[in-house]
Motif scaffolding. Sequence first.
Motif, PDB file in Angstrom:
ATOM      1  N   ARG A  44      39.094  38.724  48.467  1.00 48.24           N
ATOM      2  CA  ARG A  44      39.907  38.148  47.585  1.00 48.24           C
ATOM      3  C   ARG A  44      40.433  39.393  46.791  1.00 48.24           C
ATOM      4  NH1 ARG A  44      40.563  33.345  47.367  1.00 48.24           N
ATOM      5  NH2 ARG A  44      42.272  33.468  45.926  1.00 48.24           N
ATOM      6  N   MET A  45      41.136  39.329  45.253  1.00 48.50           N
ATOM      7  CA  MET A  45      41.400  40.387  44.757  1.00 48.50           C
ATOM      8  C   MET A  45      41.412  39.896  43.075  1.00 48.50           C
ATOM      9  SD  MET A  45      44.358  43.093  45.747  1.00 48.50           S
ATOM     10  CE  MET A  45      45.633  41.694  45.125  1.00 48.50           C
ATOM     11  N   VAL A  46      40.307  40.362  42.317  1.00 45.41           N
ATOM     12  CA  VAL A  46      39.865  40.008  41.322  1.00 45.41           C
ATOM     13  C   VAL A  46      40.870  40.913  40.179  1.00 45.41           C
ATOM     14  CG1 VAL A  46      38.054  39.078  38.636  1.00 45.41           C
ATOM     15  CG2 VAL A  46      38.329  38.505  41.786  1.00 45.41           C
ATOM     16  N   THR A  47      41.412  40.167  39.102  1.00 45.86           N
ATOM     17  CA  THR A  47      42.753  41.704  38.263  1.00 45.86           C
ATOM     18  C   THR A  47      41.502  40.746  36.957  1.00 45.86           C
ATOM     19  OG1 THR A  47      44.673  40.500  38.969  1.00 45.86           O
ATOM     20  CG2 THR A  47      43.917  41.735  36.452  1.00 45.86           C
ATOM     21  N   VAL A  48      41.303  42.032  36.405  1.00 44.36           N
ATOM     22  CA  VAL A  48      39.928  42.426  35.422  1.00 44.36           C
ATOM     23  C   VAL A  48      40.580  43.360  33.871  1.00 44.36           C
ATOM     24  CG1 VAL A  48      37.545  42.890  34.119  1.00 44.36           C
ATOM     25  CG2 VAL A  48      38.035  42.549  36.754  1.00 44.36           C
ATOM     26  N   LEU A  49      40.769  42.770  33.371  1.00 40.11           N
ATOM     27  CA  LEU A  49      41.864  43.357  32.084  1.00 40.11           C
ATOM     28  C   LEU A  49      39.648  43.835  31.644  1.00 40.11           C
ATOM     29  CD1 LEU A  49      44.567  40.750  30.988  1.00 40.11           C
ATOM     30  CD2 LEU A  49      44.247  43.003  32.202  1.00 40.11           C
ATOM     31  N   ASP A  50      39.054  44.741  31.608  1.00 40.85           N
ATOM     32  CA  ASP A  50      37.385  45.239  30.876  1.00 40.85           C
ATOM     33  C   ASP A  50      37.970  45.488  29.219  1.00 40.85           C
ATOM     34  OD1 ASP A  50      39.413  48.053  30.854  1.00 40.85           O
ATOM     35  OD2 ASP A  50      37.948  48.301  32.432  1.00 40.85           O
TER      36      ASP A  50
END
Length: 691
Positions: free
Chosen positions: A90-96
């Motif tokens: 699965r791909m998790v988008t992370v705005l860090d």
Amino acid sequence: MKTVQFNINEPLRFRHFSRKGYALFSSLGKEVLIGVLSVSTLTYAKAQGISTNPLPAADTAATAREQAVGLDEVIVTATRAPLTIGRQARMVTVLDRSDIAAAPVQSVNDLLKYAAGVDVRQRGPIGAQTDVSIRGGNYEQITIMLNGINICDPQTGHNAFDVPVDISEIERIEVLEGPAGRVYGTSSLLGAVNIVTRTPQASSADVHAEGGSYGYLAAGGRVNARSGRWNNQLSAGYTRSDGYSRSKSGALNADYRGGKAFYQGNYEDEQVRVKWHAGLSVKGFGSNTFYGLKWDEQYEHTLKTFTALQAENKQGRLHIKPAVYWNRNEDRFELFRGAPEKYPFNYHRTDVMGINLNSYFDWALGRTAIGAEIRNEDLISGNLGEPLDHPKHIHGTDRKYEYGLNRTNTSLMVEHNVLLERFTLSAGLVAVKNSWSDMGMKVYPGVDATWRFARGWNVFASFNSSLRMPSVTELYYAVGGHKADKHLKPEELSAVEAGVKYQGEGVRGSMSMYRNHFRNLIDWVRDTSLGPEAEWESRNFGRIDAWGLEGNLTLDLHQLLPGQRTLRQLQLAYSYIDQQQKETNGIESKYVLEYLRNKVVGKLRLNLLHAVNMDVAYRYQDRQGSYTNADGNVRNYHPYSVVDVRLSWAKPAFEVYAECNNLTNHRYTDFGTIPQPGIWFVAGVKFQATL
């Protein structure tokens, strides 16, 4: 900007796997570097769960071993049990933290615009009211979480992003796209958004203030006290704006006033970690024509409180993490602002209480995770729900809550992971029972698989399913030209997805294709052949299929072009959706038939001078669907582009910055006839100190 995050945790090095509870990794035939992570994914995420800290530079031997093993051995969160990124399907988008600090935005809602798979439809800026959806869905079909706690409101998803923390206090935002019932439970029909607050490692304090166009002012501060194993943090902020539009009478009708306060604490020793938080969000905003073109001085006021307690053990073969929470939401809607004599105000109050338990353990055949949650949703209202046997007084008025609805959702989840050297299989299910409408137990399975076929390259495929219970508004709202159906069925979705990921020197990217199959999809629709006075009706829209394509690419220009220091990073992302529906001629949809067919996002980071940075963000959006204008004519949405710029001068103790949103002053709408502001300037300053 959308990125697939490949973050590194402080490492543990297991050298004698045969004598440990982690013996399942011994099949790899090499020493494995693993990050420390709680069992859960977004549902139980924590500030330390995905660390952005690099490996200690002093441990050169460990660094060499990591390079030999590869960054794909770093653990990320996208299944119910922790798996390394090389084994994740699965791909998790992370705005860090760096994305948040560099973005020219004033709210969480604005920040999510830079995730290509996310659709952010604003009725007003600064987070007044925003509908956020994922992969062509609507604002009701995603789970919103604060530090891993579900904060969704069963009344309506319109105010789901009334979070009690300022954007400067957010460590990261995690976005999972696609159905994940076995991971996040009900309501995660098309994904989840988890907002994780930051916890400084030392006692510190900071303050910030900014101002700009349309009478915009904002100020806030935070103080953090750390003593041994204890940490306590308190933050607060206030925001106001005159708004950018006026009603026909000349009165402001897009103004905003809002305040937030948030307290969080934690205790940690060698055995346990305990965390707790309490928050408050209050705001009032001009709603101009949000709920009908006839009335251009609507107004809404919301008050929300959030409390939660979480704990987890750090030792032992069985890892357990329980949590309890209580969220309260109060909403007052004024069709005629400040004039209840013209039309009575609508009042609603919801109390959501929940308890969940998550656990995992390792054994000879792999890693198994088991979880359960009981969530009670209680709403009392002036016009939504069934008649109450005992009406309750509405505070500050001479009226009573005469209607309401109470329902309890019970979820049981199980997942098992089998790991081979280059192949990983994760399979599980969620069993759900809801007391509403005597719904029986239903089961929604999911399975993910990934294969690492070359260094830095992974291919993956998945099948997942989920459901969503109707909101109380969809079941009972029957005023202002709306007619609800209290016999709506739950929405259901099954989806297949396949894609490829790559991470190399200075380059990371991914591409995926998916197909979603909706059943009993809920929407507000009306027959345009009946004219502009036709009622909006909530209904199960039937079966709809959609397929989509997403791709993203991130280039570290410092690493790829080492001879220069101006170009720092380039990020590009694209999302395409094609939705196939039948018998829609003459049907106007509020949400289901309105989706972003094309979305392009680009972001360039520049270092102009020492400590002076510039960030330029670009968005192109092409929306399908139509709306009825004030003259009663049906109009299609038009594509538009927006450019945002941020210029900052940052030192360790302070930062001075200026932002310009919508640099080209393009007039556009995200929702029907409600215009968004043109060019918007903001300037501010931040001070911070270690105590």
